[in-house]
Design a protein around this motif. Structure first.
Motif, PDB file in Angstrom:
ATOM      1  N   LEU A 165       1.003  -1.359   0.166  1.00  0.00           N
ATOM      2  CA  LEU A 165      -0.058  -0.089  -0.181  1.00  0.00           C
ATOM      3  C   LEU A 165       0.702   1.272   0.080  1.00  0.00           C
ATOM      4  O   LEU A 165       0.644   2.141  -0.640  1.00  0.00           O
ATOM      5  CB  LEU A 165      -0.990  -0.106   1.147  1.00  0.00           C
ATOM      6  CG  LEU A 165      -1.668   1.106   1.401  1.00  0.00           C
ATOM      7  CD1 LEU A 165      -2.808   1.181  -0.027  1.00  0.00           C
ATOM      8  CD2 LEU A 165      -2.622   1.013   2.633  1.00  0.00           C
ATOM      9  N   ALA A 166       1.981   1.220   0.843  1.00  0.00           N
ATOM     10  CA  ALA A 166       2.698   2.479   0.861  1.00  0.00           C
ATOM     11  C   ALA A 166       3.205   3.081  -0.363  1.00  0.00           C
ATOM     12  O   ALA A 166       3.170   4.111  -0.738  1.00  0.00           O
ATOM     13  CB  ALA A 166       3.885   2.356   1.934  1.00  0.00           C
ATOM     14  N   GLY A 167       3.711   1.916  -1.184  1.00  0.00           N
ATOM     15  CA  GLY A 167       4.581   2.139  -2.361  1.00  0.00           C
ATOM     16  C   GLY A 167       3.458   2.646  -3.660  1.00  0.00           C
ATOM     17  O   GLY A 167       3.666   3.396  -4.175  1.00  0.00           O
ATOM     18  N   LEU A 168       2.369   1.992  -3.412  1.00  0.00           N
ATOM     19  CA  LEU A 168       1.145   2.302  -4.469  1.00  0.00           C
ATOM     20  C   LEU A 168       0.695   3.821  -4.208  1.00  0.00           C
ATOM     21  O   LEU A 168       0.521   4.475  -5.128  1.00  0.00           O
ATOM     22  CB  LEU A 168      -0.078   1.397  -4.443  1.00  0.00           C
ATOM     23  CG  LEU A 168       0.503  -0.157  -4.981  1.00  0.00           C
ATOM     24  CD1 LEU A 168      -0.865  -1.145  -4.543  1.00  0.00           C
ATOM     25  CD2 LEU A 168       0.654  -0.114  -6.199  1.00  0.00           C
ATOM     26  N   LEU A 169       0.684   4.180  -2.808  1.00  0.00           N
ATOM     27  CA  LEU A 169       0.013   5.641  -2.402  1.00  0.00           C
ATOM     28  C   LEU A 169       1.250   6.448  -2.868  1.00  0.00           C
ATOM     29  O   LEU A 169       0.873   7.531  -3.521  1.00  0.00           O
ATOM     30  CB  LEU A 169       0.003   5.653  -1.024  1.00  0.00           C
ATOM     31  CG  LEU A 169      -1.236   4.967  -0.520  1.00  0.00           C
ATOM     32  CD1 LEU A 169      -1.752   4.920   1.197  1.00  0.00           C
ATOM     33  CD2 LEU A 169      -2.580   5.363  -1.034  1.00  0.00           C
ATOM     34  N   MET A 170       2.395   6.134  -2.767  1.00  0.00           N
ATOM     35  CA  MET A 170       3.673   6.970  -3.339  1.00  0.00           C
ATOM     36  C   MET A 170       3.476   7.241  -5.010  1.00  0.00           C
ATOM     37  O   MET A 170       3.735   8.299  -5.333  1.00  0.00           O
ATOM     38  CB  MET A 170       4.875   6.304  -2.982  1.00  0.00           C
ATOM     39  CG  MET A 170       5.304   6.755  -1.333  1.00  0.00           C
ATOM     40  SD  MET A 170       5.296   8.430  -0.868  1.00  0.00           S
ATOM     41  CE  MET A 170       3.794   8.460  -0.241  1.00  0.00           C
ATOM     42  N   ALA A 171       3.074   6.039  -5.650  1.00  0.00           N
ATOM     43  CA  ALA A 171       3.289   6.222  -7.078  1.00  0.00           C
ATOM     44  C   ALA A 171       1.858   6.986  -7.395  1.00  0.00           C
ATOM     45  O   ALA A 171       1.891   7.982  -8.295  1.00  0.00           O
ATOM     46  CB  ALA A 171       3.126   4.782  -7.564  1.00  0.00           C
ATOM     47  N   LEU A 172       0.844   6.855  -6.608  1.00  0.00           N
ATOM     48  CA  LEU A 172      -0.393   7.847  -6.877  1.00  0.00           C
ATOM     49  C   LEU A 172       0.027   9.199  -6.616  1.00  0.00           C
ATOM     50  O   LEU A 172      -0.507  10.183  -7.251  1.00  0.00           O
ATOM     51  CB  LEU A 172      -1.542   7.587  -5.973  1.00  0.00           C
ATOM     52  CG  LEU A 172      -2.388   6.024  -6.539  1.00  0.00           C
ATOM     53  CD1 LEU A 172      -3.251   5.525  -5.432  1.00  0.00           C
ATOM     54  CD2 LEU A 172      -2.832   6.249  -7.718  1.00  0.00           C
ATOM     55  N   LEU A 173       0.673   9.466  -5.519  1.00  0.00           N
ATOM     56  CA  LEU A 173       0.929  10.818  -5.224  1.00  0.00           C
ATOM     57  C   LEU A 173       1.831  11.383  -6.195  1.00  0.00           C
ATOM     58  O   LEU A 173       1.776  12.482  -6.565  1.00  0.00           O
ATOM     59  CB  LEU A 173       1.939  10.777  -3.774  1.00  0.00           C
ATOM     60  CG  LEU A 173       2.385  12.191  -3.357  1.00  0.00           C
ATOM     61  CD1 LEU A 173       1.288  13.440  -3.196  1.00  0.00           C
ATOM     62  CD2 LEU A 173       3.233  12.216  -1.971  1.00  0.00           C
ATOM     63  N   ALA A 174       2.957  10.583  -6.650  1.00  0.00           N
ATOM     64  CA  ALA A 174       3.705  11.245  -7.783  1.00  0.00           C
ATOM     65  C   ALA A 174       3.029  11.521  -9.010  1.00  0.00           C
ATOM     66  O   ALA A 174       3.150  12.423  -9.570  1.00  0.00           O
ATOM     67  CB  ALA A 174       4.899  10.069  -8.263  1.00  0.00           C
ATOM     68  N   ALA A 175       1.946  10.788  -9.272  1.00  0.00           N
ATOM     69  CA  ALA A 175       0.826  10.950 -10.276  1.00  0.00           C
ATOM     70  C   ALA A 175       0.287  12.355 -10.167  1.00  0.00           C
ATOM     71  O   ALA A 175       0.139  13.202 -11.075  1.00  0.00           O
ATOM     72  CB  ALA A 175      -0.020   9.614 -10.751  1.00  0.00           C
ATOM     73  N   VAL A 176      -0.326  12.545  -9.202  1.00  0.00           N
ATOM     74  CA  VAL A 176      -0.969  13.635  -8.701  1.00  0.00           C
ATOM     75  C   VAL A 176      -0.114  14.874  -8.626  1.00  0.00           C
ATOM     76  O   VAL A 176      -0.370  16.114  -9.208  1.00  0.00           O
ATOM     77  CB  VAL A 176      -1.717  13.538  -7.257  1.00  0.00           C
ATOM     78  CG1 VAL A 176      -2.249  15.201  -6.817  1.00  0.00           C
ATOM     79  CG2 VAL A 176      -2.837  12.742  -7.295  1.00  0.00           C
ATOM     80  N   VAL A 177       1.052  14.805  -8.182  1.00  0.00           N
ATOM     81  CA  VAL A 177       2.181  15.829  -8.239  1.00  0.00           C
ATOM     82  C   VAL A 177       2.540  16.306  -9.709  1.00  0.00           C
ATOM     83  O   VAL A 177       2.294  17.387  -9.753  1.00  0.00           O
ATOM     84  CB  VAL A 177       3.391  15.769  -7.417  1.00  0.00           C
ATOM     85  CG1 VAL A 177       4.363  16.663  -7.604  1.00  0.00           C
ATOM     86  CG2 VAL A 177       2.994  15.288  -6.037  1.00  0.00           C
ATOM     87  N   TYR A 178       2.773  15.177 -10.357  1.00  0.00           N
ATOM     88  CA  TYR A 178       3.123  15.498 -11.890  1.00  0.00           C
ATOM     89  C   TYR A 178       2.012  16.129 -12.579  1.00  0.00           C
ATOM     90  O   TYR A 178       2.109  16.963 -13.569  1.00  0.00           O
ATOM     91  CB  TYR A 178       3.578  14.301 -12.397  1.00  0.00           C
ATOM     92  CG  TYR A 178       4.181  14.305 -13.793  1.00  0.00           C
ATOM     93  CD1 TYR A 178       5.462  15.206 -13.719  1.00  0.00           C
ATOM     94  CD2 TYR A 178       3.724  13.923 -15.119  1.00  0.00           C
ATOM     95  CE1 TYR A 178       6.084  15.478 -15.058  1.00  0.00           C
ATOM     96  CE2 TYR A 178       4.419  14.238 -16.133  1.00  0.00           C
ATOM     97  CZ  TYR A 178       5.677  14.885 -16.252  1.00  0.00           C
ATOM     98  OH  TYR A 178       6.307  15.230 -17.245  1.00  0.00           O
TER      99      TYR A 178
END
Length: 317
Positions: A165-178
């Motif tokens: 979950l932590a890694g997937l949430l980080m990937a989603l955060l990266a998507a939102v930031v980008y």
């Protein structure tokens, strides 16, 4: 045009190697993701400064005796610097969250989520923020992107045996930031030239990350790096970052924007392929289907989601 398309495809391939090399670094050292993000920016900065100076000299030669915007950093006003500072802030958050997602999950799934969701989100958010009305195909692309992302998560659970979950949430955060990075880049599309924008953006991001790394003890992990690992760090800062940018913008000169945006979608697919070959990461049938759906959604969003962003948003990985 063929040469231009090949240069853009080469840029996508070079960008794809970032996550792969980062994964090797994380596996063989105690280097923190945020520290690697800072090192990447720091290594790239001198090269972007040289590219910026070349760009400025070209402007000066093309406009002798004129005070052309972008021909010098001193010519940039507050109106230009504020969006660039915002881009730097987004870049800092993106670099940290993306590399952390690679560390916590895998290079393939992290890149697919972090890079394929933003174009679709941008196509939707551009309506209320920039007045670019999305069509029916864009809305369908958003639904497909969400479905594709869900399939990737299910595939990751199946192959890893757990919900990372932590890694997937980080990937989603990266998507939102980008997504925020892209929208800001569109807003300031009439700003400074390409490499001036890139230099200021990376410089600002490095300034933001430095105190964070220092206060979090991130520099302690540098003691675990040998010559081989330092070469990997230099590779990430020079090859996918600087040479990738240069290849992309060289290709953009002779390649239509729509075709360019579609070719760039090869990057996450390149990452998935390289992760399978070099890291043994397997998506599985569900993950492969999700990746294809997500890629198709990106192509539709790129084709029908409004005008293309500026070159500054070319590389995420």
């Amino acid at each position: 045009m063929i040469r231009g398309a090949l240069l853009i495809a080469l840029a996508a391939l070079l960008w794809a190697t970032t996550g792969i090399v980062a994964k090797f670094l994380f596996a063989s050292t105690d280097l923190e993701a945020i520290t690697l993000a800072l090192l990447r920016l720091s290594v790239a900065l001198p090269f972007f400064w040289l590219l910026m100076r070349r760009e400025q000299r070209q402007l000066e030669r093309a406009n002798p005796g004129k005070n052309v915007p972008g021909s010098s950093l001193r010519n940039l006003g507050l109106k230009s610097l504020i969006p660039l500072a915002a881009l730097g802030l987004f870049q800092a958050f993106y670099q940290g969250s993306y590399l952390l997602a690679v560390d916590l999950t895998g290079a393939g799934i992290a890149t697919l989520i972090a890079l394929c969701l933003p174009p679709v989100l941008v196509a939707i958010l551009a309506a209320p923020l920039l007045g670019e009305k999305p069509g029916l195909l864009t809305v369908i692309a958003l639904v497909a992107a969400i479905a594709g992302t869900a399939m990737l998560v299910l595939s990751d659970m199946d192959t890893s045996g757990s919900l990372r979950l932590a890694g997937l949430l980080m990937a989603l955060l990266a998507a939102v930031v980008y997504t925020g990075f892209t929208l800001t880049s569109r807003y300031s599309s009439a700003g400074p030239p390409v490499f001036t924008t890139a230099f200021i953006c990376f410089f600002t991001a490095a300034l933001i990350l430095f105190p964070v790394v220092a206060l979090s003890g991130g520099f302690a992990g540098l003691d675990t790096l040998g010559i081989k690992q330092w070469l990997m760090v230099v590779y990430i800062g020079v090859v996918p970052t600087c040479i990738g940018y240069l290849s992309f913008f060289s290709g953009m000169r002779t390649t239509p924007a729509t075709l360019s945006s579609i070719i760039v979608t090869l990057e996450p697919l390149f990452v998935a392929l390289l992760a399978w070959v070099f890291l043994g990461e397997i998506l599985g049938p569900t993950g492969i289907t999700g990746a294809l759906i997500l890629t198709a959604a990106v192509i539709v969003a790129s084709r029908y989601g409004g005008k293309a962003g500026t070159g500054a948003q070319a590389d995420a990985g």
